[in-house]
Design a protein around this motif. Structure first.
Motif, short mmCIF file in Angstrom:
data_model
loop_
_atom_site.label_atom_id
_atom_site.label_comp_id
_atom_site.label_asym_id
_atom_site.label_seq_id
_atom_site.Cartn_x
_atom_site.Cartn_y
_atom_site.Cartn_z
N LYS A 33 0.82 -1.21 0.00
CA LYS A 33 0.00 0.00 0.00
C LYS A 33 0.86 1.26 0.00
O LYS A 33 0.36 2.35 -0.26
N ARG A 55 -2.59 12.35 -3.77
CA ARG A 55 -3.50 11.23 -3.75
C ARG A 55 -4.13 11.03 -2.37
O ARG A 55 -3.51 11.34 -1.35
N ASP A 69 -4.88 8.09 -1.08
CA ASP A 69 -4.29 6.92 -0.45
C ASP A 69 -2.81 7.09 -0.13
O ASP A 69 -2.27 6.38 0.72
N LYS A 70 -2.16 8.01 -0.79
CA LYS A 70 -0.75 8.28 -0.55
C LYS A 70 -0.56 9.79 -0.54
O LYS A 70 -0.37 10.41 -1.59
#
Length: 262
Positions: free
Chosen positions: A114, A213, A215-216
């Protein structure tokens, strides 16, 4: 000089703070579970270590600065050979409590996929933890540039068409969050290759893609585009006075100029 009743009252107050396990006396080494989670390690309800006691982790030592992760974990966690096998892709792995905490500061396993691809078959499959995470106290401090220092000149050449390139680890993962190598020539249909309208200083990756992002948070979201940062309202609108339905908006720009030209 303080009277004995005053001293007694102060002592009683401190004792009460200890008995409640609170943070009323921050100089004492007995924080609440929430305080412990905030400062060092999560032991609040809902976490894997919610039932752990002070002695479980620190009981074998005369200081809370020392701790023992290994003795509490049964099965594979207490089997050095099994745990070493499980960490076969982690160069420099050590069967030691300090090493456990160094990689598992949240008390759970690390799903590195991830974060950044390091599994077998990827470019960073053989990278050791310490090679990328150069500051043991802060895993977010990366050492991309440290590993590639012998390639700095080559990296500068490879990024000659990227005006906002910098030989900096944070910048590396911002543009290469999946270890991917995006080619300028493949930036189609919107062209940014040398010689085109949006090449050179007009093709700065992070100027056109300023968002990060979900998620990041450290990585650029290349799905989000921004034309307006370079194309101001007044000038752009004056060039579209005869265009029906014109709007000063990135979506409108891309819709009418998908290749980046007039």
């Amino acid at each position: 000089m303080r009277s004995l009743p005053t001293i007694a009252a102060a002592a009683a107050s401190l004792a009460l703070a200890c008995s409640q396990g609170g943070d009323a006396a921050p100089s004492l080494t007995m924080p609440s579970r929430a305080g412990h989670a905030q400062r060092w390690f999560p032991i609040v309800a809902g976490t894997p270590h919610a039932t752990a006691t002070c002695d479980d982790c620190h009981g074998a030592f005369d200081t809370f600065a020392k701790f023992d992760c290994i003795h509490c974990h049964t099965g594979d966690h207490a089997d050095e050979a099994a745990l070493t096998t499980r960490h076969g892709a982690v160069p420099g792995f050590q069967f030691a409590s300090e090493a456990c905490y160094g990689c598992h500061q949240s008390g759970v396993g690390v799903d590195h996929a991830k974060l950044f691809p390091i599994v077998a078959g990827t470019a960073h499959a053989t990278a050791g933890c310490a090679e990328c995470h150069v500051d043991p106290a802060n895993r977010r401090t990366l050492g991309c540039a440290g590993c590639h220092d012998h390639e700095q000149a080559a990296m500068a050449t490879a990024h000659a068409a990227v005006p906002d390139y910098a030989f900096d680890s944070a910048r590396c993962v911002r543009c290469h969050a999946e270890a991917q190598v995006d080619r300028v020539a493949a930036h189609l249909p919107f062209g940014i290759a040398p010689g085109l309208k949006h090449s050179g200083s007009r093709a700065a990756c992070l100027t056109c893609h300023p968002a990060t992002r979900a998620d990041k948070a450290w990585a650029a979201d290349f799905a989000v585009k921004d034309c307006l940062v370079c194309h101001g309202d007044t000038e752009t609108t004056s060039h579209h006075t005869q265009i029906s339905g014109y709007a000063w908006a990135t979506e409108a720009c891309i819709r009418c100029h998908p290749t980046g030209v007039n």
